[in-house]
Write a protein that holds these residues in place. Structure first.
Motif, PDB file in Angstrom:
ATOM      1  N   ALA A   1     -10.098  -7.905  15.302  1.00 24.94           N
ATOM      2  CA  ALA A   1      -8.895  -7.422  14.622  1.00 24.94           C
ATOM      3  C   ALA A   1      -8.719  -8.085  13.266  1.00 24.94           C
ATOM      4  O   ALA A   1      -8.278  -7.439  12.306  1.00 24.94           O
ATOM      5  CB  ALA A   1      -7.667  -7.673  15.503  1.00 24.94           C
TER       6      ALA A   1
ATOM      7  N   GLN B   1      -4.053   3.409  14.367  1.00 26.36           N
ATOM      8  CA  GLN B   1      -5.265   4.213  14.245  1.00 26.36           C
ATOM      9  C   GLN B   1      -5.695   4.341  12.791  1.00 26.36           C
ATOM     10  O   GLN B   1      -6.896   4.495  12.510  1.00 26.36           O
ATOM     11  CB  GLN B   1      -5.025   5.592  14.863  1.00 26.36           C
TER      12      GLN B   1
ATOM     13  N   LYS C   1       1.051  -4.637  21.635  1.00 23.83           N
ATOM     14  CA  LYS C   1       0.886  -3.393  20.896  1.00 23.83           C
ATOM     15  C   LYS C   1      -0.569  -3.216  20.489  1.00 23.83           C
ATOM     16  O   LYS C   1      -1.326  -4.184  20.419  1.00 23.83           O
ATOM     17  CB  LYS C   1       1.784  -3.371  19.653  1.00 23.83           C
ATOM     18  N   ARG C   2      -0.953  -1.991  20.202  1.00 18.20           N
ATOM     19  CA  ARG C   2      -2.313  -1.673  19.791  1.00 18.20           C
ATOM     20  C   ARG C   2      -2.373  -1.494  18.280  1.00 18.20           C
ATOM     21  O   ARG C   2      -1.388  -1.114  17.641  1.00 18.20           O
ATOM     22  CB  ARG C   2      -2.812  -0.410  20.497  1.00 18.20           C
TER      23      ARG C   2
ATOM     24  N   GLN D   1     -10.162   0.410  20.128  1.00 20.26           N
ATOM     25  CA  GLN D   1      -8.865   1.013  20.419  1.00 20.26           C
ATOM     26  C   GLN D   1      -7.917   0.041  21.115  1.00 20.26           C
ATOM     27  O   GLN D   1      -6.693   0.237  21.080  1.00 20.26           O
ATOM     28  CB  GLN D   1      -9.045   2.260  21.296  1.00 20.26           C
ATOM     29  N   GLU D   2      -8.455  -1.000  21.742  1.00 20.27           N
ATOM     30  CA  GLU D   2      -7.634  -1.965  22.476  1.00 20.27           C
ATOM     31  C   GLU D   2      -7.329  -3.224  21.684  1.00 20.27           C
ATOM     32  O   GLU D   2      -6.813  -4.196  22.240  1.00 20.27           O
ATOM     33  CB  GLU D   2      -8.342  -2.351  23.779  1.00 20.27           C
TER      34      GLU D   2
ATOM     35  N   TYR E   1      -1.095 -11.777  15.739  1.00 21.28           N
ATOM     36  CA  TYR E   1      -1.250 -10.453  16.342  1.00 21.28           C
ATOM     37  C   TYR E   1      -0.363 -10.339  17.572  1.00 21.28           C
ATOM     38  O   TYR E   1      -0.120 -11.326  18.289  1.00 21.28           O
ATOM     39  CB  TYR E   1      -2.717 -10.196  16.723  1.00 21.28           C
TER      40      TYR E   1
ATOM     41  N   LYS F   1     -11.215 -10.052  20.850  1.00 20.96           N
ATOM     42  CA  LYS F   1     -10.488  -8.995  20.148  1.00 20.96           C
ATOM     43  C   LYS F   1      -9.754  -9.542  18.931  1.00 20.96           C
ATOM     44  O   LYS F   1      -9.594  -8.836  17.930  1.00 20.96           O
ATOM     45  CB  LYS F   1      -9.510  -8.322  21.111  1.00 20.96           C
TER      46      LYS F   1
ATOM     47  N   PRO G   1      -5.386  -5.857  19.303  1.00 20.65           N
ATOM     48  CA  PRO G   1      -3.945  -6.086  19.119  1.00 20.65           C
ATOM     49  C   PRO G   1      -3.491  -5.713  17.712  1.00 20.65           C
ATOM     50  O   PRO G   1      -4.275  -5.705  16.763  1.00 20.65           O
ATOM     51  CB  PRO G   1      -3.789  -7.592  19.377  1.00 20.65           C
ATOM     52  N   ALA G   2      -2.213  -5.396  17.605  1.00 18.56           N
ATOM     53  CA  ALA G   2      -1.637  -4.987  16.322  1.00 18.56           C
ATOM     54  C   ALA G   2      -1.307  -6.206  15.485  1.00 18.56           C
ATOM     55  O   ALA G   2      -0.811  -7.213  16.005  1.00 18.56           O
ATOM     56  CB  ALA G   2      -0.374  -4.153  16.552  1.00 18.56           C
TER      57      ALA G   2
ATOM     58  N   ASP H   1     -14.141   2.151  22.432  1.00 15.19           N
ATOM     59  CA  ASP H   1     -13.010   1.836  23.304  1.00 15.19           C
ATOM     60  C   ASP H   1     -12.503   0.421  23.076  1.00 15.19           C
ATOM     61  O   ASP H   1     -11.298   0.158  23.220  1.00 15.19           O
ATOM     62  CB  ASP H   1     -13.420   2.016  24.770  1.00 15.19           C
TER      63      ASP H   1
END
Length: 423
Positions: free
Chosen positions: A104, A191, A187-188, A127-128, A183, A100, A130-131, A124
């Motif tokens: 990201a 969007q 948090k996600r 959507q998961e 990251y 991920k 990391p921010a 999906d």
């Protein structure tokens, strides 16, 4: 007199040449204009792609893995046109984090994503993610650390005063303008970033029909569909350089999850002598051929702990450019070992690519461990805990000595058996 006149004439002629050269701004110590401009244009071609930088070792174009500590271990980042193989941990807890992070980083830098999976829907997975910790978030997260750092810096050291001249560590995290980002796993990703990004998804159950008649082939049908999908994206969107009209170049980040597992229809995890033992290796061979001729980088997670035949693992490793293994402490004796109480697992750099080099590059760091904090996934050097107290029990000392002996040459070579000194 004639000689003097000749000499004077020569002096005047030389002076006129110098004056003419100074007027034209051309000297013997400057390069010619076209050559210098060509060099600048070559550098601009490398820097023009966002989220990339050239390697200081071999000039290869690099992208970040999304984890700056891992970039440093790999020689600055992941080379464009190569495959990064992640050996999954036993319970598949920490390897999805590296997967991920890679995706990201592609969204933050504006790269095109291609996500392939046989277990989860690519939508999906996105959507998961990391921010990212950008400039504003870094300021909020590090305010307390920076205040403490300023308070300590204002206090003069009275004992070791000479250490004031040493360079201080950077308290703030890396900003968004640099290569690689941090990251927050708690948090996600927003969007808005996902909607603004360009990505392609490959979900195996949707691509293969149960009523489809498959012709006998040495390559798995799921692998054939995935290779065709990757090839179409590379050729249609010009990642292979076939579209010279496209001014802005970009990088294609390919992520393949749980490759070689039974979910992909591969039976290498079932028996040691399987019929399609060469299916995975042929897929990797063809995939490397596509990556070598395109502006793309790929990360693959493989459950190597489930593969029965060790020869297949060796072939998969040889067909990959970079191999990183994760060893989790969950369910093992190391989970209760006092030596590893501050860590969650070990990370092994098994292979580093040798691109444009005659020397095989091997990582000189062997004792690496990782820990998953509340917000960050960190990689650190594994150190033995201090054993300076007289109140430490004899049993704990024996456990530390036994554990240090298993580490090998990287750490704790003085511990031999249950005694610290053996004459």
């Amino acid at each position: 007199m004639a000689a003097a006149a000749t000499c004077g004439t020569g002096t005047r002629s030389t002076g006129s040449v110098v004056v003419a050269a100074s007027r034209n701004n051309v000297t013997s110590f400057q390069r010619r204009g076209p050559r210098a401009s060509g060099t600048d244009s070559g550098c601009s071609r490398l820097v023009s792609i966002a989220g990339t930088r050239p390697s200081v070792r071999n000039g290869q174009l690099l992208v970040s893995t999304g984890l700056p500590a891992l970039d440093q271990l790999l020689g600055g980042g992941l080379a464009v046109g190569t495959v990064l193989l992640i050996e999954e941990d036993k319970y598949n807890i920490y390897s999805p984090l590296l997967f991920k992070y890679f995706l990201a980083e592609g969204i933050v830098t504006g790269h095109t994503l291609l996500v392939a999976s046989a277990k989860e829907d690519p939508a999906d997975i996105l959507q998961e993610l990391p921010a990212p910790l950008l400039d504003d978030n870094c300021k909020k997260e590090c305010d307390e650390d920076i205040c403490n750092h300023k308070t300590e810096s204002n206090i003069k050291m009275k004992i070791a005063w000479r250490y004031q001249l040493l360079p201080k560590m950077e308290a703030r995290l890396v900003s968004s303008s640099r290569f690689g980002h941090y990251y927050d796993v708690s948090k996600r990703i927003p969007q808005e970033l996902i909607e603004a990004s360009k990505w392609h998804g490959f979900f195996l159950p949707e691509k293969i029909s149960s009523t489809l008649n498959v012709e006998p082939c040495s390559l798995n049908h799921g692998y054939i569909k995935l290779l065709q999908f990757i090839q179409n994206i590379i050729y249609e969107e010009g990642f292979d350089g076939s579209n010279p009209q496209k001014k802005q170049k970009n990088i294609l980040r390919i992520g393949i999850q749980n490759l070689g597992s039974p979910l992909w229809g591969d039976d290498i995890c079932w028996t040691e002598n399987c019929d399609s033992s060469h299916s995975l290796t042929k897929f990797l061979y063809m995939l490397r051929g596509l990556l070598r001729t395109s502006l793309s980088a790929c990360i693959i997670t493989v459950p190597t702990h489930l593969i029965q035949n060790k020869a297949i693992i060796a072939r998969v490793t040889n067909l990959s450019d970079t191999v990183v293994g994760l060893e989790s402490f969950i369910g093992s004796e190391k989970e209760t070992n006092p030596l590893y109480k501050d860590y969650h697992g070990l990370i092994h750099i098994r292979q580093i690519p040798q691109l444009n080099n005659l020397i095989y590059d091997v990582s000189d760091v062997k004792d690496l461990a990782f820990k998953l904090k509340r917000k960050l996934f960190t990689i650190e050097r594994l150190h033995l805990p201090p054993d300076l107290s007289d109140t430490v029990s004899r049993s704990s000392k024996q456990d530390l000595a036994e554990s240090a002996k298993l580490l090998g040459p990287g750490c704790g070579m003085t511990a031999r058996g249950k005694k610290h000194l053996d004459f």
